[in-house]
Design a protein around this motif. Structure first.
Motif, PDB file in Angstrom:
ATOM      1  N   SER A  36       0.807  -1.221   0.000  1.00  0.00           N
ATOM      2  CA  SER A  36       0.000   0.000   0.000  1.00  0.00           C
ATOM      3  C   SER A  36       0.839   1.269   0.000  1.00  0.00           C
ATOM      4  O   SER A  36       0.367   2.317  -0.415  1.00  0.00           O
ATOM      5  CB  SER A  36      -0.927   0.016   1.217  1.00  0.00           C
ATOM      6  OG  SER A  36      -0.146   0.016   2.394  1.00  0.00           O
ATOM      7  N   SER A  37       2.070   1.166   0.457  1.00  0.00           N
ATOM      8  CA  SER A  37       2.900   2.370   0.426  1.00  0.00           C
ATOM      9  C   SER A  37       4.348   2.005   0.161  1.00  0.00           C
ATOM     10  O   SER A  37       4.734   0.837   0.234  1.00  0.00           O
ATOM     11  CB  SER A  37       2.788   3.140   1.749  1.00  0.00           C
ATOM     12  OG  SER A  37       3.380   2.389   2.776  1.00  0.00           O
TER      13      SER A  37
ATOM     14  N   TYR B   3      -3.232   9.770  -3.200  1.00  0.00           N
ATOM     15  CA  TYR B   3      -2.422   8.621  -3.591  1.00  0.00           C
ATOM     16  C   TYR B   3      -1.431   9.015  -4.678  1.00  0.00           C
ATOM     17  O   TYR B   3      -1.728   9.847  -5.521  1.00  0.00           O
ATOM     18  CB  TYR B   3      -3.319   7.494  -4.091  1.00  0.00           C
ATOM     19  CG  TYR B   3      -4.231   6.941  -3.023  1.00  0.00           C
ATOM     20  CD1 TYR B   3      -3.717   6.178  -1.984  1.00  0.00           C
ATOM     21  CD2 TYR B   3      -5.601   7.198  -3.040  1.00  0.00           C
ATOM     22  CE1 TYR B   3      -4.542   5.675  -0.983  1.00  0.00           C
ATOM     23  CE2 TYR B   3      -6.437   6.707  -2.054  1.00  0.00           C
ATOM     24  CZ  TYR B   3      -5.909   5.949  -1.023  1.00  0.00           C
ATOM     25  OH  TYR B   3      -6.719   5.455  -0.038  1.00  0.00           O
ATOM     26  N   THR B  70       6.427   5.785  -6.426  1.00  0.00           N
ATOM     27  CA  THR B  70       5.702   4.509  -6.347  1.00  0.00           C
ATOM     28  C   THR B  70       6.644   3.440  -6.915  1.00  0.00           C
ATOM     29  O   THR B  70       7.673   3.773  -7.496  1.00  0.00           O
ATOM     30  CB  THR B  70       4.417   4.517  -7.206  1.00  0.00           C
ATOM     31  OG1 THR B  70       4.789   4.455  -8.591  1.00  0.00           O
ATOM     32  CG2 THR B  70       3.586   5.766  -6.945  1.00  0.00           C
ATOM     33  N   ASP B 208       6.287   8.067   3.565  1.00  0.00           N
ATOM     34  CA  ASP B 208       5.634   7.091   2.682  1.00  0.00           C
ATOM     35  C   ASP B 208       4.943   7.756   1.501  1.00  0.00           C
ATOM     36  O   ASP B 208       4.421   8.852   1.613  1.00  0.00           O
ATOM     37  CB  ASP B 208       4.537   6.343   3.458  1.00  0.00           C
ATOM     38  CG  ASP B 208       5.084   5.566   4.637  1.00  0.00           C
ATOM     39  OD1 ASP B 208       6.311   5.361   4.678  1.00  0.00           O
ATOM     40  OD2 ASP B 208       4.287   5.167   5.503  1.00  0.00           O
ATOM     41  N   SER B 210       1.807   6.529  -0.856  1.00  0.00           N
ATOM     42  CA  SER B 210       0.803   5.457  -0.903  1.00  0.00           C
ATOM     43  C   SER B 210       0.226   5.294  -2.300  1.00  0.00           C
ATOM     44  O   SER B 210       0.207   6.231  -3.084  1.00  0.00           O
ATOM     45  CB  SER B 210      -0.343   5.781   0.056  1.00  0.00           C
ATOM     46  OG  SER B 210       0.161   5.890   1.362  1.00  0.00           O
ATOM     47  N   PRO B 214      -3.246  -1.330  -3.932  1.00  0.00           N
ATOM     48  CA  PRO B 214      -1.879  -1.882  -3.866  1.00  0.00           C
ATOM     49  C   PRO B 214      -1.644  -3.154  -4.682  1.00  0.00           C
ATOM     50  O   PRO B 214      -0.705  -3.212  -5.467  1.00  0.00           O
ATOM     51  CB  PRO B 214      -1.679  -2.138  -2.379  1.00  0.00           C
ATOM     52  CG  PRO B 214      -2.663  -1.279  -1.683  1.00  0.00           C
ATOM     53  CD  PRO B 214      -3.811  -1.119  -2.596  1.00  0.00           C
TER      54      PRO B 214
END
Lengths: 177, 671
Positions: A36-37, B3, B70, B208, B210, B214
């Motif tokens: 998720s991260s 995100y 990412t 982080d 996100s 995911p």
């Protein structure tokens, strides 16, 4: 008979291209929920990176040590001095590496439990990281028993001296014989 | 929750030393995606056409692409946007490396610089802590040297540093921003950074980033990696080595330079040296490269190894990728050893490896032809290579003739006069281009060069082959697994493309087909430039892992923005049109949209006119190249339409500008 699996990541620094994909996928895999991260600072592998001196060393996290080690030797690689610490796999009180950046809790490589191979290896397309797994067959009783006797005997030797122990063993053998 | 992006821009007013963290509107991301898209929106909103490159009101924007940070493989580019001192138009140069992801991890999508610092400074961004620090001790230092000093003084070996060299400090119009193995070189953005008094930006982040969905996102990343492996094992047959695989051209890896050295022009785009590449040269150059190259290296999260560490005996180590390997060599008619030596110095100075060598060769051509005299070059060494090192220093220090040459061939020729302009024959929109002088007009490239807002004739091409394959069988083989096409019709266009005869260039691909091909290639580049994806895994090579069919999925799963091919195409068209709108507002018109006059020997004025006319219409622009009111409104760019009407760039009752309006606009632009 018992089987024990030895897991290992073999690192070939000559092949590392410094891209840090290993850090990326490691931190993604260990995120909650999974993937998720992303945050390489949470990664359990990191690439020690000094391009101008051609230093490319992926290191993955080992055991946490509660105390700082005594050895802080210096290594000179290609003219530049490195603290031994830089290449250490342990999280310890004196260094930031392999700790969660916000909580400070130590991180340890778990070989991406549940996956076929650690994901850093899977994502390393240049093959600087390869996964090694070998299974060792161990005969539990035979291997473990001598260990115990050995430890016990050694303790006795330390306490009473070797000659005394040998005499005693001889005496006991005669009695039983 | 945001995100893929952080939702925060860092706004720094250098004049006042003010630092602000500004939350951005997620709606803007949906409309303009990020990276180049949202950079462009900021420039449109805040830099009116009266503001020139060296005004404190010009913005210098460092934007991380939407998917940087990412796990998307190869997504690591920083898009630097500003007004170019050389072209007076928008510049958007990009760099790979490690900087953009680090900025994301520090918690920011962009750094927006405005104003000018009275003293030389550098920025230190460490998560929430942002400082403007004194850089007086870094004045005159090399770009790589600066990065090393900063990392040492911060005691942060993991900080990523983007820095300028002396060229940027002295506002050389083609100064670059250097960052480790990469640089944002084109358009003179390093000069703007120097003008703002910023020597470097160091960043370190441990936060982080996100993604929205995911598992789905990771599955897409794994597909890309699988495809990269597949392509490694299946290079494209029948094309030259640099086009057969993936990545940015693998100049550091390959030794066979026959194609570059014999097909590109030497000097300032002057001579083609057929037969240059002999066995002896190949041996010598291979040895030079093998000795100099320590390791092939990559950018963040990418396996492609497009760059290399270069150590020339007696010189500091530096990093290089792509064609700079040859630009200095060919400008000076010298060898690779010289090229790699002078590139070391030029990289520290922070210069665009395309423009700088051409400007130096141009100066020497002017000397040879009596337009400049020996007096213009006091103390210049006699030997060829020494003269290039001399010129490099003169330009970067802006000494004597170097002060004029620092503006590039177009402006230098104007200043020098005396027929110098004939020698400045390799620019588009006043910017030096790759030294190519070819035979037959190529309609696809004609349109890309003429209308490309990147103003750079490399890395605007891509997913459609550069030339027809000789046999039908080879073409059929090629289209079999051509999954990247946005529409099946492109396969037919390619199948019917013959090297000779009726279906050959310049009349095939037909004008209409050419428009569609150019539009497709351009669309892919613009998507990359918003996402921060390196063109080397996407818009540049044949059959790349990223394409129009999987990009919407990456954006949906990554950024959580509902996306499909149509919506993505429209978004790319929206900010592509906005880039054009900025340039139109700054006076760019049809007259500016042309390749160098002698780029092709065989020209077809009627066909060229038809190509431009048809493409303008295809894009929804009027015959001056101005997006019409209808086009602008259909893309939600009503605010652009309104301003064009207010400024008389468009008129109310018709879509095409009248001659009268055009004159008025030209006058405004000249004021």
């Amino acid at each position: 008979m018992k089987k024990r699996t030895i897991k290992n990541i073999k690192i070939d620094v000559d092949k590392c291209n410094g891209c840090r994909a290993c850090e990326v996928i490691c931190s993604a895999f260990h995120a909650v929920p999974k993937y998720s991260s992303n945050n390489p600072a949470r990664s359990r592998i990191r690439v020690i990176h000094d391009p101008l001196r051609d230093i490319y060393v992926p290191v993955y996290a080992g055991e946490y040590t509660v105390a700082e080690c005594a050895g802080r030797d210096k290594y000179v690689i290609d003219g530049k001095e490195y603290d031994e610490c830089a290449f250490c796999r342990a999280a310890c009180p004196s260094r930031e590496e392999f700790k969660e950046p916000d909580s400070g809790l130590p991180l340890k490589c778990d070989m991406c439990e549940g996956e076929e191979e650690p994901l850093c290896v899977k994502w390393c397309l240049v093959d600087a990281l390869t996964y090694e797994e070998r299974e060792e067959e161990v005969e539990v009783e035979e291997e473990e028993a001598p260990d115990e006797i050995e430890i016990g005997l050694e303790t006795l030797i330390n306490k009473h001296g070797l000659d005394k122990i040998l005499d005693t063993v001889e005496q006991l053998a005669k009695d039983k014989g | 929750m945001r995100y893929a992006e952080t939702g925060i821009n860092l706004e720094i007013d250098l004049s006042r030393g003010n630092i602000e963290k500004v939350a951005t509107d997620p709606k803007e991301t949906e409309l303009y995606l990020g990276g180049l898209g949202t950079n462009t929106k900021l420039l449109w909103d805040r830099v009116p056409p009266e503001v020139d490159a060296f005004s404190p009101d010009n913005l210098l924007i460092f934007g991380a692409g939407l998917l940087c940070g990412t796990p998307a493989t190869g997504c690591n580019r920083t898009i630097v946007s500003t007004i170019s001192p050389q072209t007076g138009l928008m510049a958007f140069s990009m760099m790979g490396g490690f900087w953009a992801p680090e900025l994301k991890y520090a918690g920011y999508d962009k750094i927006v610089l405005r104003g000018k610092s009275p003293d030389l400074v550098y920025l230190w961004i460490h998560n929430d802590k942002v400082e403007i620090r004194d850089a007086s001790h870094l004045r005159g230092k090399g770009a790589i040297e600066t990065a090393e000093i900063i990392k040492r003084e911060l005691n942060e070996p993991r900080a990523q540093v983007a820095a300028i060299g002396l060229a940027g400090e002295n506002r050389v119009y083609y100064a670059s921003i250097e960052q480790g193995r990469s640089s944002a070189s084109r358009g003179g953005i390093g000069a703007v950074m120097g003008d703002k008094g910023v020597k470097a930006i160091a960043v370190r982040g441990t936060k982080d980033i996100s993604v929205a969905r995911p598992e789905e996102f990771l599955a897409l990343c794994n597909e890309v990696l699988e495809y990269i492996k597949y392509r490694e094992e299946h290079p494209i047959p029948g094309v030259m080595p640099i086009l057969a695989g993936l990545g940015s051209p693998q100049e550091m890896k390959i030794h066979d330079e026959k194609w570059h050295t014999e097909n590109f022009m030497w000097g300032n785009s002057r001579t083609r040296r057929k037969g240059f590449w002999t066995e002896e040269i190949e041996k010598e150059w291979t040895e030079t490269m093998e000795k100099a190259r320590t390791r092939l290296i990559s950018c963040f999260n990418c396996p492609m190894k497009c760059g290399a560490t270069i150590s020339m005996p007696g010189l500091p180590t530096y990093m290089m990728k792509c064609f700079t390997k040859l630009t200095y060599t060919m400008a000076a008619y010298s060898d690779l050893d010289f090229g790699l030596r002078i590139a070391q110095k030029a990289t520290e100075y922070g210069l665009d490896g395309f423009s700088a060598p051409q400007v130096m060769a141009f100066a020497l051509e002017l000397l040879e032809n009596g337009i400049l005299s020996k007096d213009d070059f006091p103390g210049m060494p006699e030997d060829n290579e020494g003269r290039f090192f001399y010129l490099l220093d003169m330009i970067v220090h802006r000494k004597g003739i170097g002060d004029t040459l620092a503006k590039g061939t177009y402006w230098a020729a104007k200043e020098i006069g005396n027929g110098a302009e004939d020698y400045a024959h390799n620019t588009i929109k006043k910017h030096e281009q790759l030294p190519l002088k070819l035979s037959m007009l190529n309609p696809i490239y004609f349109l890309m060069y003429s209308t490309g807002e990147k103003i750079n004739i490399t890395q605007i091409e891509g997913q459609f082959p550069q030339a027809p394959f000789p046999s039908r069988e080879a073409r059929e083989e090629f289209v079999k697994d051509w999954i990247q096409v946005p529409d099946e019709k492109f396969k037919q266009y390619f199948l019917d493309w013959e090297p000779r005869g009726e279906n050959s260039i310049p009349y095939y691909p037909t004008v209409q087909m050419t428009c569609e091909i150019v539009d497709w290639q351009e669309r892919m580049h613009y998507i990359d430039d918003a996402l921060g994806q390196c063109a080397g895994l996407s818009s540049f090579p044949l059959k790349p892992p990223y394409h129009i069919h999987n990009y919407p999925k990456f954006i949906s799963a990554g950024a959580g923005i509902a996306m499909d091919e149509e919506k993505l195409t429209e978004a790319a068209k929206r900010y592509r049109t906005l880039v054009r709108a900025i340039n139109i507002r700054r006076g760019m018109r049809r007259k500016d949209e042309k390749p160098p006059e002698n780029h092709w020997k065989h020209r077809f004025p009627e066909l060229e006119k038809e190509l431009l006319d048809t493409y303008y219409k295809f894009k929804g622009w009027n015959e001056e190249g101005i997006p019409t009111k209808e086009t602008l409104e259909s893309l939600g760019l009503d605010y652009v339409a309104r301003e064009f009407l207010e400024r008389g760039i468009l008129s109310d009752d018709e879509t095409a500008a009248t001659d009268e309006n055009r004159e008025a606009v030209t006058e405004t632009a000249n004021q």
